[in-house]
Motif scaffolding. Structure first.
Motif, PDB file in Angstrom:
ATOM      1  N   THR A   1       0.834  -1.195   0.000  1.00 24.22           N
ATOM      2  CA  THR A   1       0.000   0.000   0.000  1.00 24.22           C
ATOM      3  C   THR A   1       0.869   1.245   0.000  1.00 24.22           C
ATOM      4  N   LEU A   2       0.621   2.078  -0.990  1.00 29.01           N
ATOM      5  CA  LEU A   2       1.256   3.392  -1.054  1.00 29.01           C
ATOM      6  C   LEU A   2       0.371   4.356  -0.289  1.00 29.01           C
ATOM      7  N   SER A   3       0.943   5.069   0.659  1.00 31.65           N
ATOM      8  CA  SER A   3       0.172   6.012   1.451  1.00 31.65           C
ATOM      9  C   SER A   3       0.703   7.424   1.219  1.00 31.65           C
ATOM     10  N   LEU A   4      -0.193   8.299   0.780  1.00 30.16           N
ATOM     11  CA  LEU A   4       0.148   9.703   0.545  1.00 30.16           C
ATOM     12  C   LEU A   4      -0.529  10.533   1.637  1.00 30.16           C
ATOM     13  N   PRO A   5       0.243  11.151   2.526  1.00 28.83           N
ATOM     14  CA  PRO A   5      -0.360  11.919   3.619  1.00 28.83           C
ATOM     15  C   PRO A   5      -0.804  13.303   3.149  1.00 28.83           C
ATOM     16  N   ARG A   6      -1.975  13.740   3.576  1.00 26.54           N
ATOM     17  CA  ARG A   6      -2.427  15.097   3.320  1.00 26.54           C
ATOM     18  C   ARG A   6      -2.204  15.519   1.868  1.00 26.54           C
ATOM     19  N   VAL A   7      -2.946  14.900   0.973  1.00 28.81           N
ATOM     20  CA  VAL A   7      -2.766  15.169  -0.457  1.00 28.81           C
ATOM     21  C   VAL A   7      -3.202  16.586  -0.813  1.00 28.81           C
ATOM     22  N   SER A   8      -2.635  17.072  -1.910  1.00 24.44           N
ATOM     23  CA  SER A   8      -3.022  18.361  -2.460  1.00 24.44           C
ATOM     24  C   SER A   8      -3.441  18.164  -3.914  1.00 24.44           C
ATOM     25  N   LEU A   9      -3.954  19.220  -4.514  1.00 24.99           N
ATOM     26  CA  LEU A   9      -4.413  19.119  -5.899  1.00 24.99           C
ATOM     27  C   LEU A   9      -3.295  18.642  -6.824  1.00 24.99           C
ATOM     28  N   SER A  10      -2.073  19.011  -6.510  1.00 23.18           N
ATOM     29  CA  SER A  10      -0.934  18.655  -7.353  1.00 23.18           C
ATOM     30  C   SER A  10      -0.574  17.176  -7.277  1.00 23.18           C
ATOM     31  N   ASP A  11      -1.220  16.442  -6.397  1.00 23.55           N
ATOM     32  CA  ASP A  11      -0.994  14.988  -6.331  1.00 23.55           C
ATOM     33  C   ASP A  11      -1.867  14.239  -7.325  1.00 23.55           C
ATOM     34  N   THR A  12      -2.716  14.955  -8.032  1.00 25.72           N
ATOM     35  CA  THR A  12      -3.510  14.326  -9.090  1.00 25.72           C
ATOM     36  C   THR A  12      -2.569  13.804 -10.164  1.00 25.72           C
ATOM     37  N   ALA A  13      -2.591  12.499 -10.380  1.00 25.51           N
ATOM     38  CA  ALA A  13      -1.636  11.857 -11.286  1.00 25.51           C
ATOM     39  C   ALA A  13      -2.015  10.383 -11.405  1.00 25.51           C
ATOM     40  N   VAL A  14      -1.254   9.669 -12.220  1.00 25.59           N
ATOM     41  CA  VAL A  14      -1.395   8.212 -12.298  1.00 25.59           C
ATOM     42  C   VAL A  14      -0.264   7.597 -11.482  1.00 25.59           C
ATOM     43  N   TYR A  15      -0.599   6.624 -10.655  1.00 22.35           N
ATOM     44  CA  TYR A  15       0.384   5.984  -9.789  1.00 22.35           C
ATOM     45  C   TYR A  15       0.547   4.518 -10.209  1.00 22.35           C
ATOM     46  N   TYR A  16       1.792   4.146 -10.459  1.00 19.12           N
ATOM     47  CA  TYR A  16       2.095   2.794 -10.922  1.00 19.12           C
ATOM     48  C   TYR A  16       2.837   1.996  -9.855  1.00 19.12           C
ATOM     49  N   CYS A  17       2.443   0.755  -9.725  1.00 17.20           N
ATOM     50  CA  CYS A  17       3.133  -0.201  -8.879  1.00 17.20           C
ATOM     51  C   CYS A  17       4.039  -1.042  -9.787  1.00 17.20           C
ATOM     52  N   LEU A  18       5.275  -1.262  -9.363  1.00 18.16           N
ATOM     53  CA  LEU A  18       6.217  -2.064 -10.136  1.00 18.16           C
ATOM     54  C   LEU A  18       6.855  -3.092  -9.225  1.00 18.16           C
ATOM     55  N   VAL A  19       6.850  -4.331  -9.669  1.00 17.23           N
ATOM     56  CA  VAL A  19       7.527  -5.383  -8.922  1.00 17.23           C
ATOM     57  C   VAL A  19       8.735  -5.847  -9.720  1.00 17.23           C
ATOM     58  N   ALA A  20       9.895  -5.888  -9.087  1.00 18.61           N
ATOM     59  CA  ALA A  20      11.126  -6.378  -9.722  1.00 18.61           C
ATOM     60  C   ALA A  20      11.417  -7.756  -9.152  1.00 18.61           C
ATOM     61  N   ILE A  21      11.261  -8.765  -9.981  1.00 18.27           N
ATOM     62  CA  ILE A  21      11.415 -10.143  -9.551  1.00 18.27           C
ATOM     63  C   ILE A  21      12.780 -10.665  -9.969  1.00 18.27           C
ATOM     64  N   ARG A  22      13.535 -11.107  -8.993  1.00 16.70           N
ATOM     65  CA  ARG A  22      14.883 -11.591  -9.274  1.00 16.70           C
ATOM     66  C   ARG A  22      14.808 -12.929 -10.014  1.00 16.70           C
ATOM     67  N   MET A  23      15.501 -12.994 -11.138  1.00 20.01           N
ATOM     68  CA  MET A  23      15.554 -14.227 -11.919  1.00 20.01           C
ATOM     69  C   MET A  23      17.001 -14.445 -12.334  1.00 20.01           C
ATOM     70  N   ASP A  24      17.655 -15.393 -11.688  1.00 22.46           N
ATOM     71  CA  ASP A  24      19.070 -15.642 -11.924  1.00 22.46           C
ATOM     72  C   ASP A  24      19.842 -14.339 -11.716  1.00 22.46           C
ATOM     73  N   SER A  25      20.538 -13.881 -12.730  1.00 23.47           N
ATOM     74  CA  SER A  25      21.327 -12.655 -12.576  1.00 23.47           C
ATOM     75  C   SER A  25      20.588 -11.425 -13.086  1.00 23.47           C
ATOM     76  N   ASN A  26      19.357 -11.595 -13.415  1.00 23.10           N
ATOM     77  CA  ASN A  26      18.599 -10.483 -13.971  1.00 23.10           C
ATOM     78  C   ASN A  26      17.306 -10.283 -13.193  1.00 23.10           C
ATOM     79  N   TYR A  27      16.511  -9.320 -13.623  1.00 23.47           N
ATOM     80  CA  TYR A  27      15.239  -9.030 -12.976  1.00 23.47           C
ATOM     81  C   TYR A  27      14.123  -9.001 -14.020  1.00 23.47           C
ATOM     82  N   GLN A  28      12.960  -9.517 -13.635  1.00 20.84           N
ATOM     83  CA  GLN A  28      11.771  -9.368 -14.454  1.00 20.84           C
ATOM     84  C   GLN A  28      10.980  -8.193 -13.877  1.00 20.84           C
ATOM     85  N   LEU A  29      10.645  -7.248 -14.717  1.00 25.85           N
ATOM     86  CA  LEU A  29       9.941  -6.031 -14.271  1.00 25.85           C
ATOM     87  C   LEU A  29       8.473  -6.144 -14.647  1.00 25.85           C
ATOM     88  N   ILE A  30       7.609  -6.116 -13.643  1.00 27.84           N
ATOM     89  CA  ILE A  30       6.170  -6.282 -13.868  1.00 27.84           C
ATOM     90  C   ILE A  30       5.467  -5.029 -13.366  1.00 27.84           C
TER      91      ILE A  30
END
Lengths: 112, 114
Positions: free
Chosen positions: A72-101
């Motif tokens: 959960t991303l928590s934004l305290p006391r938001v303002s009008l300027s917080d209007t935006a799109v928020y993306y969640c990204l998971v970086a999964i370790r795979m051998d020596s690299n990462y899968q980005l989801i």
């Protein structure tokens, strides 16, 4: 196969605390969760990152429960300027690299 | 410090034509990523360079897409021939490290194929 799921949109009001949850099954103990913010006509911008319990910085907090099936991303006391799109990204370790989801993004609208 | 830049900002081409997108990463960032976002859908990973080498190109949709990063500096993404479904916003990001490292995004190139 890991997948991230977020609400499509949320509304809130200035001064309120906003919590956006991302569901992510099948992630391992050391897989990182990162949140980005995107304004129109710009690329995403890093907000916060963590892989367990709680992380806090000057703009947000990130809560990750013990089962790590969501965060959960928590934004305290938001303002009008917080209007935006928020993306969640998971970086999964795979051998020596990462899968980005990436999640599909949550459009947050802050009202006066 | 200059951020990630992308060129052009917009491109409108006809089906069957060729388009080349360019990304200039932050100086010193070895890791460069290309992403695509189709309207209303998630950001989709395309590929990842470490310096001039393709570390992961599992997200490239098909052989109409060709990415290069000459000398480990700027990168180009060529689409040839373009199809209608290639329309979307193409983002480039660079990072000093791979995986969970903070990525710095460019403003994106909006590609419209008609």
């Amino acid at each position: 196969l890991a997948k991230t799921t977020q609400p499509i949109s949320m509304d809130s009001y200035e001064g309120q605390e906003v919590n956006i949850t991302c569901s992510h099954n099948n992630i391992a103990t050391n897989d990182y969760i990162t949140w980005y913010q995107q304004f129109p006509s710009q690329g995403p911008r890093f907000i916060i990152q963590g892989y367990k319990t709680k992380v806090t910085n000057e703009v947000a907090s990130l809560f990750i429960p013990a089962d790590r099936k969501s965060s959960t991303l928590s934004l305290p006391r938001v303002s009008l300027s917080d209007t935006a799109v928020y993306y969640c990204l998971v970086a999964i370790r795979m051998d020596s690299n990462y899968q980005l989801i990436w999640g599909a993004g949550t459009k947050l609208i802050i009202k006066p | 410090e200059a951020g990630v830049t992308q060129f052009p900002s917009h491109s409108v081409i006809e089906k069957g034509q060729t388009v080349t997108l360019r990304c200039d990463p932050i100086s010193g960032h070895d890791n460069l990523y290309w992403y695509r976002r189709v309207m209303g859908k998630e950001i989709k990973f395309l590929l990842h360079f470490v310096k001039e080498s393709k570390q992961d190109e599992s997200g490239m949709p098909n052989n109409r897409f060709l990415a290069e990063r000459t000398g480990g500096t700027y990168s180009t993404l060529k689409v040839q021939p373009a199809e209608l479904e290639d329309s979307g916003v193409y983002f480039c990001a660079s990072s000093p490290g791979r995986g969970p490292y903070e990525q710095y995004f460019g403003p994106g190139t909006r590609l419209t194929v008609t």
